[in-house]
Design a protein around this motif. Structure first.
Motif, PDB file in Angstrom:
ATOM      1  N   CYS A   1      -8.440  14.887  -4.782  1.00  0.00           N
ATOM      2  CA  CYS A   1      -6.779  14.522  -4.525  1.00  0.00           C
ATOM      3  C   CYS A   1      -6.781  12.900  -4.662  1.00  0.00           C
ATOM      4  N   TRP A   2      -7.470  12.210  -4.202  1.00  0.00           N
ATOM      5  CA  TRP A   2      -7.421  10.895  -4.436  1.00  0.00           C
ATOM      6  C   TRP A   2      -7.493  10.222  -5.878  1.00  0.00           C
ATOM      7  N   GLU A   3      -8.202  10.840  -6.682  1.00  0.00           N
ATOM      8  CA  GLU A   3      -8.430  10.729  -8.106  1.00  0.00           C
ATOM      9  C   GLU A   3      -7.079  11.223  -8.674  1.00  0.00           C
ATOM     10  N   THR A   4      -6.437  12.269  -8.778  1.00  0.00           N
ATOM     11  CA  THR A   4      -5.444  12.646  -9.055  1.00  0.00           C
ATOM     12  C   THR A   4      -4.142  11.620  -8.807  1.00  0.00           C
ATOM     13  N   ALA A   5      -3.910  11.616  -7.451  1.00  0.00           N
ATOM     14  CA  ALA A   5      -2.952  10.537  -6.873  1.00  0.00           C
ATOM     15  C   ALA A   5      -2.973   9.263  -7.427  1.00  0.00           C
ATOM     16  N   ALA A   6      -4.070   8.881  -7.247  1.00  0.00           N
ATOM     17  CA  ALA A   6      -4.392   7.379  -7.481  1.00  0.00           C
ATOM     18  C   ALA A   6      -3.907   7.156  -9.224  1.00  0.00           C
ATOM     19  N   HIS A   7      -3.941   8.022  -9.905  1.00  0.00           N
ATOM     20  CA  HIS A   7      -3.449   7.983 -11.257  1.00  0.00           C
ATOM     21  C   HIS A   7      -1.939   7.656 -11.260  1.00  0.00           C
ATOM     22  N   VAL A   8      -1.125   8.559 -10.540  1.00  0.00           N
ATOM     23  CA  VAL A   8       0.187   8.422 -10.491  1.00  0.00           C
ATOM     24  C   VAL A   8       0.703   7.235  -9.623  1.00  0.00           C
ATOM     25  N   LEU A   9      -0.131   7.131  -8.577  1.00  0.00           N
ATOM     26  CA  LEU A   9       0.567   5.772  -7.766  1.00  0.00           C
ATOM     27  C   LEU A   9       0.373   4.396  -8.389  1.00  0.00           C
ATOM     28  N   TYR A  10      -0.716   4.285  -9.006  1.00  0.00           N
ATOM     29  CA  TYR A  10      -1.088   3.007  -9.943  1.00  0.00           C
ATOM     30  C   TYR A  10      -1.147   2.953 -11.494  1.00  0.00           C
ATOM     31  N   ARG A  11       0.008   3.992 -11.850  1.00  0.00           N
ATOM     32  CA  ARG A  11       0.294   3.850 -13.430  1.00  0.00           C
ATOM     33  C   ARG A  11       1.075   2.478 -13.777  1.00  0.00           C
ATOM     34  N   THR A  12       1.750   2.203 -12.734  1.00  0.00           N
ATOM     35  CA  THR A  12       2.593   0.966 -12.966  1.00  0.00           C
ATOM     36  C   THR A  12       2.483   0.157 -11.613  1.00  0.00           C
ATOM     37  N   ILE A  13       2.386  -1.466 -11.869  1.00  0.00           N
ATOM     38  CA  ILE A  13       2.041  -2.179 -10.626  1.00  0.00           C
ATOM     39  C   ILE A  13       3.126  -3.412 -10.891  1.00  0.00           C
ATOM     40  N   LEU A  14       3.589  -3.889  -9.813  1.00  0.00           N
ATOM     41  CA  LEU A  14       4.465  -5.221  -9.906  1.00  0.00           C
ATOM     42  C   LEU A  14       3.682  -6.021  -9.213  1.00  0.00           C
ATOM     43  N   LEU A  15       3.203  -7.138  -9.820  1.00  0.00           N
ATOM     44  CA  LEU A  15       2.480  -8.256  -9.102  1.00  0.00           C
ATOM     45  C   LEU A  15       3.252  -9.474  -8.968  1.00  0.00           C
ATOM     46  N   THR A  16       3.709  -9.521  -7.487  1.00  0.00           N
ATOM     47  CA  THR A  16       4.382 -10.637  -7.129  1.00  0.00           C
ATOM     48  C   THR A  16       3.381 -11.592  -6.270  1.00  0.00           C
ATOM     49  N   LYS A  17       3.783 -12.672  -5.832  1.00  0.00           N
ATOM     50  CA  LYS A  17       2.827 -13.642  -5.025  1.00  0.00           C
ATOM     51  C   LYS A  17       2.137 -12.854  -3.776  1.00  0.00           C
ATOM     52  N   ASP A  18       3.140 -12.106  -3.092  1.00  0.00           N
ATOM     53  CA  ASP A  18       2.559 -11.464  -1.918  1.00  0.00           C
ATOM     54  C   ASP A  18       1.522 -10.438  -2.279  1.00  0.00           C
ATOM     55  N   ARG A  19       1.955  -9.485  -3.492  1.00  0.00           N
ATOM     56  CA  ARG A  19       1.260  -8.564  -3.521  1.00  0.00           C
ATOM     57  C   ARG A  19      -0.077  -8.884  -4.270  1.00  0.00           C
ATOM     58  N   THR A  20      -0.133 -10.061  -4.967  1.00  0.00           N
ATOM     59  CA  THR A  20      -1.393 -10.342  -5.477  1.00  0.00           C
ATOM     60  C   THR A  20      -2.427 -11.001  -4.442  1.00  0.00           C
ATOM     61  N   GLU A  21      -1.949 -11.452  -3.421  1.00  0.00           N
ATOM     62  CA  GLU A  21      -2.770 -11.875  -2.143  1.00  0.00           C
ATOM     63  C   GLU A  21      -3.056 -10.666  -1.419  1.00  0.00           C
ATOM     64  N   ARG A  22      -2.228  -9.788  -1.153  1.00  0.00           N
ATOM     65  CA  ARG A  22      -2.564  -8.693  -0.384  1.00  0.00           C
ATOM     66  C   ARG A  22      -3.699  -7.996  -1.235  1.00  0.00           C
ATOM     67  N   LEU A  23      -3.898  -7.769  -2.615  1.00  0.00           N
ATOM     68  CA  LEU A  23      -4.755  -7.187  -3.242  1.00  0.00           C
ATOM     69  C   LEU A  23      -5.944  -7.780  -3.302  1.00  0.00           C
ATOM     70  N   PHE A  24      -6.058  -9.122  -3.714  1.00  0.00           N
ATOM     71  CA  PHE A  24      -7.205  -9.957  -3.940  1.00  0.00           C
ATOM     72  C   PHE A  24      -7.735 -10.887  -2.867  1.00  0.00           C
ATOM     73  N   LEU A  25      -6.974 -11.370  -1.950  1.00  0.00           N
ATOM     74  CA  LEU A  25      -7.434 -12.137  -1.088  1.00  0.00           C
ATOM     75  C   LEU A  25      -7.293 -11.707   0.180  1.00  0.00           C
ATOM     76  N   THR A  26      -8.561 -12.276   1.259  1.00  0.00           N
ATOM     77  CA  THR A  26      -8.444 -12.209   2.431  1.00  0.00           C
ATOM     78  C   THR A  26      -7.082 -12.600   3.226  1.00  0.00           C
ATOM     79  N   GLY A  27      -6.869 -11.734   4.397  1.00  0.00           N
ATOM     80  CA  GLY A  27      -5.353 -12.177   5.008  1.00  0.00           C
ATOM     81  C   GLY A  27      -5.411 -13.511   5.529  1.00  0.00           C
ATOM     82  N   GLY A  28      -4.221 -14.098   5.675  1.00  0.00           N
ATOM     83  CA  GLY A  28      -4.140 -15.212   6.344  1.00  0.00           C
ATOM     84  C   GLY A  28      -4.570 -16.573   6.096  1.00  0.00           C
ATOM     85  N   GLU A  29      -5.292 -16.866   4.575  1.00  0.00           N
ATOM     86  CA  GLU A  29      -5.770 -17.848   4.252  1.00  0.00           C
ATOM     87  C   GLU A  29      -4.764 -18.806   3.635  1.00  0.00           C
ATOM     88  N   ASP A  30      -4.993 -20.249   3.845  1.00  0.00           N
ATOM     89  CA  ASP A  30      -4.101 -20.984   3.129  1.00  0.00           C
ATOM     90  C   ASP A  30      -4.231 -21.203   1.659  1.00  0.00           C
TER      91      ASP A  30
END
Length: 314
Positions: free
Chosen positions: A41-70
């Motif tokens: 189910c993860w495989e199938t749902a992830a295909h739908v959920l991540y087909r399109t992605i909007l990368l803002t500053k906040d979303r980029t930090e949440r995805l690639f950066l450890t939390g709370g860093e300067d």
């Protein structure tokens, strides 16, 4: 006591069809739940959920950066604050087909570089990229990275690209691409070939002009600059033509007449430079990425500096 019958189980093929019928934005909570049901189910749902992605500053930090860093720390050493991307996360990134980047800073570009595996695109299967990077109405305030792009970094593979305003196109220099297919640049004031890292190959390159009247008055200069650009990168004429898309046909006769008088140029299907003048019959096809042609159609009232303003394509 008689044993209770087991509840009926749906065939997984039917479950897949149900998941695939969901919408990545509207049905996001449901898809997130499916991610936790099972690996299949993860495989199938992830295909739908991540087909399109909007990368803002906040979303980029949440995805690639450890939390709370300067973020100032990240500027100096992004890899030291980079979240370890699990194989499952990298697989999810491979499901992404369309990426929109909006108002990200140089520090976030460094994060993308640090997250990229050498010689492998970070978004290997992204086919459409939409870049929206400018503060307010004008792009002049854009801050560009001060570091050189690592030579083994590719953020994207083969993409169709859509950029809002020509100066912002400079940002794509820091988001390296293996190959451009169709490129659309919206709200062009005047292409700056000497200042902007335009691609040296493409399947389609189109500028959506902003002011038709201004374009008509300067078309000879624009034509000469475009010819010099093509002579420099494509002297043998092997590339497809570049196209100026003008938002109205009101100035078509003046534009083409100036080119004929000053340069002896007449429209031809084999010309390296093409002109499309939009009109009521919508001759110009829309951008393949965002589906738009002009943000402010002729005679449309928009809010500008807090007051109503009538935009006219001429």
């Amino acid at each position: 006591m008689p044993q209770q019958p087991s509840p009926p189980t749906l065939p997984f093929e039917l479950v897949q069809e149900i998941i695939q019928s969901l919408n990545g934005e509207d049905d996001r909570p449901t898809l997130l739940s499916f991610l936790r049901v099972s690996k299949a189910c993860w495989e199938t749902a992830a295909h739908v959920l991540y087909r399109t992605i909007l990368l803002t500053k906040d979303r980029t930090e949440r995805l690639f950066l450890t939390g709370g860093e300067d973020m100032a720390v990240v500027t100096e050493s992004p890899e030291s604050r980079l979240v370890h991307l699990s194989p499952r996360t990298r697989r999810a990134l491979s499901f992404i087909e369309r990426v929109e980047l909006k108002d990200i800073e140089p520090e976030h570009i460094y994060l993308l570089w640090a997250a990229t595996t050498p010689d492998t695109p970070l978004f290997p299967n992204a086919r459409q990229v939409c870049l929206r990077h400018f503060r307010g109405r004008w792009p002049n305030a854009c801050q560009y990275p001060q570091k050189d792009v690592p030579q083994d970094v590719d953020i994207f593979g083969h993409i169709d690209l859509c950029v809002e305003m020509e100066l912002a196109f400079r940002y794509i220099e820091y988001l390296p691409v293996q190959k451009y297919k169709r490129v659309s640049i919206h709200n062009v004031w005047s292409p700056r070939f000497s200042m902007t890292p335009y691609p040296d190959e493409w399947e389609e390159l189109r500028w959506f002009e902003f002011y038709a009247q201004t374009f008509a008055s300067k078309v000879v200069q624009r034509f000469d600059e475009a010819e010099a650009f093509l002579d420099d990168i494509d002297p043998d004429g092997k590339l497809p033509p570049l196209t100026y898309v003008v938002p109205t046909d009101e100035w078509e006769d003046l534009t083409l007449g100036s080119l004929s008088k000053e340069r002896g140029w007449v429209p031809s299907p084999t010309s390296r430079i093409q002109f499309t003048f939009d009109s009521a019959d919508w001759r110009a096809p829309p951008c393949v990425v965002c589906g738009k042609k002009f943000d402010w159609p002729q005679d449309t009232v928009v809010s500008y500096k807090g007051a109503p303003h009538t935009f006219r394509a001429g």
